[in-house]
Design an enzyme around this catalytic site. Structure first.
Site, PDB file in Angstrom:
ATOM      1  N   CYS A  58       0.824  -1.211   0.000  1.00 15.58           N
ATOM      2  CA  CYS A  58       0.000   0.000   0.000  1.00 15.58           C
ATOM      3  C   CYS A  58       0.861   1.265   0.000  1.00 15.58           C
ATOM      4  O   CYS A  58       2.068   1.227   0.161  1.00 15.58           O
ATOM      5  CB  CYS A  58      -0.926  -0.003   1.210  1.00 15.58           C
ATOM      6  SG  CYS A  58      -0.044   0.198   2.782  1.00 15.58           S
ATOM      7  N   ALA A  61       2.966   1.867   3.027  1.00 14.98           N
ATOM      8  CA  ALA A  61       4.181   1.049   3.026  1.00 14.98           C
ATOM      9  C   ALA A  61       5.291   1.715   2.217  1.00 14.98           C
ATOM     10  O   ALA A  61       6.453   1.730   2.622  1.00 14.98           O
ATOM     11  CB  ALA A  61       3.887  -0.341   2.455  1.00 14.98           C
ATOM     12  N   ARG A  92      11.713  -4.573   6.778  1.00 18.87           N
ATOM     13  CA  ARG A  92      12.413  -4.434   5.503  1.00 18.87           C
ATOM     14  C   ARG A  92      13.915  -4.670   5.631  1.00 18.87           C
ATOM     15  O   ARG A  92      14.647  -4.564   4.679  1.00 18.87           O
ATOM     16  CB  ARG A  92      12.113  -3.061   4.920  1.00 18.87           C
ATOM     17  CG  ARG A  92      12.341  -3.006   3.445  1.00 18.87           C
ATOM     18  CD  ARG A  92      11.465  -1.962   2.829  1.00 18.87           C
ATOM     19  NE  ARG A  92      12.139  -1.224   1.789  1.00 18.87           N
ATOM     20  CZ  ARG A  92      12.846  -0.151   2.010  1.00 18.87           C
ATOM     21  NH1 ARG A  92      12.948   0.350   3.218  1.00 18.87           N
ATOM     22  NH2 ARG A  92      13.429   0.463   1.021  1.00 18.87           N
ATOM     23  N   HIS A 192       5.981   6.532  -2.375  1.00 20.57           N
ATOM     24  CA  HIS A 192       7.321   7.059  -2.679  1.00 20.57           C
ATOM     25  C   HIS A 192       7.201   8.540  -3.018  1.00 20.57           C
ATOM     26  O   HIS A 192       7.958   9.364  -2.529  1.00 20.57           O
ATOM     27  CB  HIS A 192       7.927   6.363  -3.902  1.00 20.57           C
ATOM     28  CG  HIS A 192       8.105   4.887  -3.764  1.00 20.57           C
ATOM     29  ND1 HIS A 192       8.015   4.048  -4.835  1.00 20.57           N
ATOM     30  CD2 HIS A 192       8.388   4.108  -2.691  1.00 20.57           C
ATOM     31  CE1 HIS A 192       8.239   2.799  -4.440  1.00 20.57           C
ATOM     32  NE2 HIS A 192       8.452   2.814  -3.139  1.00 20.57           N
TER      33      HIS A 192
HETATM   34 FE1  CFM Z   1      13.213   0.723  -5.126  1.00 19.37          FE
HETATM   35 FE2  CFM Z   1      12.724  -1.648  -5.290  1.00 19.37          FE
HETATM   36 FE3  CFM Z   1      11.198  -0.010  -3.827  1.00 19.37          FE
HETATM   37 FE4  CFM Z   1      13.724  -0.622  -3.063  1.00 19.37          FE
HETATM   38 FE5  CFM Z   1      12.749  -2.656  -1.513  1.00 19.37          FE
HETATM   39 FE6  CFM Z   1      11.785  -3.601  -3.768  1.00 19.37          FE
HETATM   40 FE7  CFM Z   1      10.254  -2.032  -2.326  1.00 19.37          FE
HETATM   41 MO1  CFM Z   1      10.825  -4.441  -1.476  1.00 19.37          MO
HETATM   42  S1  CFM Z   1      14.660  -0.932  -4.932  1.00 19.37           S
HETATM   43  S2  CFM Z   1      12.671   1.240  -3.079  1.00 19.37           S
HETATM   44  S3  CFM Z   1      14.562  -1.469  -1.246  1.00 19.37           S
HETATM   45  S4  CFM Z   1      11.405  -0.172  -5.933  1.00 19.37           S
HETATM   46  S5  CFM Z   1      12.965  -4.577  -2.294  1.00 19.37           S
HETATM   47  S6  CFM Z   1      12.492  -3.679  -5.904  1.00 19.37           S
HETATM   48  S7  CFM Z   1       9.698  -3.777  -3.365  1.00 19.37           S
HETATM   49  S8  CFM Z   1      10.949  -2.446  -0.369  1.00 19.37           S
HETATM   50  S9  CFM Z   1       9.286  -0.173  -2.723  1.00 19.37           S
END
Ligand code: CFM
Length: 542
Positions: A58, A61, A92, A192
């Site tokens: 989500c 997260a 994480r 993000h």
């Molecule tokens: Fe970038 Fe990722 Fe992500 Fe990531 Fe991660 Fe991820 Fe993620 Mo899990 S590199 S920041 S450190 S998109 S492994 S492939 S899914 S937490 S949101």
């Protein structure tokens, strides 16, 4: 730009035939048989079909867990029911290393307002105010961040007003909020963006003191999973490159505050942090480049790119020395591993960048990626940033604030003269560019966005990969099918995998997992050797 439609193949047809027509129509657009010679379009960053069993997370997260989670000296308070805070508590595996024992580290704590039914009815702002006060009294942190969960958005608590009020009250503690309710976007990707906006608004640029060093860079989109950032910090230091700030692996508030003093931004995970890079360029004049420190070749290439950017001969020579030292004895390690794994197949379904970056590591040991996809990336992460002008902004993306950024009248400073930039570009140096995953994948390989559980099982049955890379939600379902699963989110408690030494860790781990005898023993004896046969017998009267 003219884009190719997806023709499909036997695998996609078999999968889609099982779906109701409406679902099949939608999923077809997210399943592409790759052809790097064509300019193909994939559907990405749209709502998941309900009930399809997605890998996605989500918005909360993506904001609280992913971007802000790795910073050790911010007290991160989850405003909401306790479950949201609990399930995002250190899950994480980012690591952190305070400089001294006296330095703050709140990462091991789980802060939540623990909202109850009565707060949903009468409002939660009072509760939030109390929680912020309590955190301040106990820890006296430099910063407190508040993260909204779904019910907070539904009842309309004004977390930003509370943050402002408390910040003024304290005077020596920065308090700011994130409207990152889980439902805010179609995945963690929206989180993000929200995190980027608020970091930029509340922290970046607060401290104009630059670090000492000739070649000052920021590393964006590196989150210190399994200690990756520690490897990269040491590597850059050995090259004589000063790392000013990391967003946000092993980071502190001070790093964010002085991040605008760097001469170059390097983006690892394009998906999660490109917004901050773009805004820093507009406001402060810092150019950004895409780097990748996953894989030996990629790491060497990225280091050389930094050398070229600064154009300093001594730096370039030092980088070559470091690459030579780090890769010494490499062939002896990799040759037997390649011998055991050459031609084997891998599948990677992870997040928004690793499904791409980790393909390099498999390539280096002779393995082939037969299918890959992201959970929540956008079309630019698949097809390259040149598609950005063509991406239609839908209602879900419009929901996320776009900050209006202008050049800072006092602090905007071009890092390179126009002539230097022209020379670099002429030499083929590319700024603010990312080609995405699809051009680097082989023709005929499958690219699937937001893969469903059913599609995953079918892909395994169809292609029989030697290893599947995903996360904890998939791990045991896949292993029950007799295929080892490597978690690329948490690294299965292994790692680090970044840089040169990390690559070796990864090769060894993959070699061990694939060639372990346990996978040959997984079928029950009677599945291979039926010793007892039975048939239905219809009883007849005689
Ligand atoms: Fe970038 Fe990722 Fe992500 Fe990531 Fe991660 Fe991820 Fe993620 Mo899990 S590199 S920041 S450190 S998109 S492994 S492939 S899914 S937490 S949101």
């Amino acid at each position: 730009m003219q884009k190719e439609l997806n023709g499909g193949n036997a695998f996609t047809e078999e999968v889609l035939a099982k779906y109701p027509p409406k679902v099949a129509r939608k999923r077809r657009k997210a399943m592409v048989v790759n052809n790097p010679d064509l300019s193909q379009e994939i559907q990405a960053n749209v709502r998941t079909i309900p009930g399809i069993i997605t890998q996605r997370g989500c918005t909360y997260a993506g904001c609280k867990g992913v971007v802000l989670g790795p910073t050790r000296d911010i007290v991160n308070i989850t405003h909401g029911p306790i479950g949201c805070g609990f399930y995002s508590w250190l899950t994480r595996r980012n690591q952190t290393m305070p400089a001294t024992e006296k330095d703050s580290n709140y990462m091991t704590y789980c802060f939540s307002t623990d909202m109850q039914d009565s707060n949903i009815v009468f409002g939660g702002e009072k509760l939030l105010r109390q929680a912020i006060q309590e955190a301040y009294d106990i820890f006296h942190p430099r910063a407190i961040a508040i993260f909204s969960t779904c019910p907070v958005g539904l009842i309309g608590d004004d977390i930003h007003a509370v943050a402002k009020e408390m910040k003024e009250k304290f005077g020596d503690c920065n308090v700011f909020g994130f409207s990152c309710e889980g439902y805010k976007g179609v995945s963690q990707s929206a989180g993000h963006h929200i995190a980027n906006n608020q970091l930029f608004r509340h922290l970046v640029g607060n401290d104009d003191t630059p670090p000492e060093g000739d070649f000052v860079v920021n590393l964006l989109g590196e989150y210190n999973i399994g200690g990756d950032a520690f490897v990269l910090e040491a590597l850059l230091e050995r090259c004589g490159i000063t790392l000013n700030a990391t967003f946000s692996g092993n980071s502190t508030v001070s790093q964010f505050e002085r991040s605008h003093t760097a001469d170059l931004n390097m983006i690892m995970c394009h998906r999660s942090i490109n917004y901050v890079a773009e805004m820093m360029e507009e406001k402060f004049g810092i150019p950004w480049i895409k780097v990748n420190f996953i894989g030996v070749e990629a790491t060497a290439k990225s280091l050389r790119k930094i050398g070229e950017y600064f154009g300093d001969e001594k730096l370039k020579a030092r980088i070559e020395e470091v690459i030579a030292e780090e890769t010494e004895g490499f062939e002896e390690i990799i040759t037997p591993i390649r011998g055991r794994n050459e031609g084997k197949l891998a599948m990677l379904f992870v997040g928004g960048s690793r499904a791409h970056h980790y393909q390099d590591l498999f390539r280096e040991i002779g393995m082939k990626t037969v299918a890959a996809g992201y959970e929540f990336a956008h079309r630019d992460d698949y097809e390259g940033r040149e598609v950005l002008p063509d991406i239609r902004i839908d209602a879900d993306s419009r929901n996320i604030e776009e900050l209006k950024v202008e050049a800072d009248p006092e602090r905007y400073r071009p890092r390179k003269s126009a002539e230097d930039l022209a020379v670099l570009r002429e030499q083929g140096f590319r700024f603010k560019d990312y080609d995405g995953m699809m051009p680097e994948m082989e023709a005929g390989s499958m690219v699937i966005d937001d893969i469903s559980h059913f599609e995953m099982e079918k892909a395994i049955e169809y292609f029989r990969p030697s290893i599947f890379c995903a996360g904890i939600k998939e791990k045991y379902a896949v292993q029950k099918m007799g295929v080892p699963l490597k978690q690329l989110h948490s690294y299965d408690y292994g790692g680090p995998y970044a840089g040169f030494s990390g690559a070796i860790n990864f090769y060894r781990e993959i070699d061990r997992m694939i060639n372990s005898r346990v996978w040959q023993l997984i079928g029950a004896p009677w599945e291979k050797n039926p010793s007892l046969r039975a048939a239905y017998h219809t009883h007849t009267e005689d």
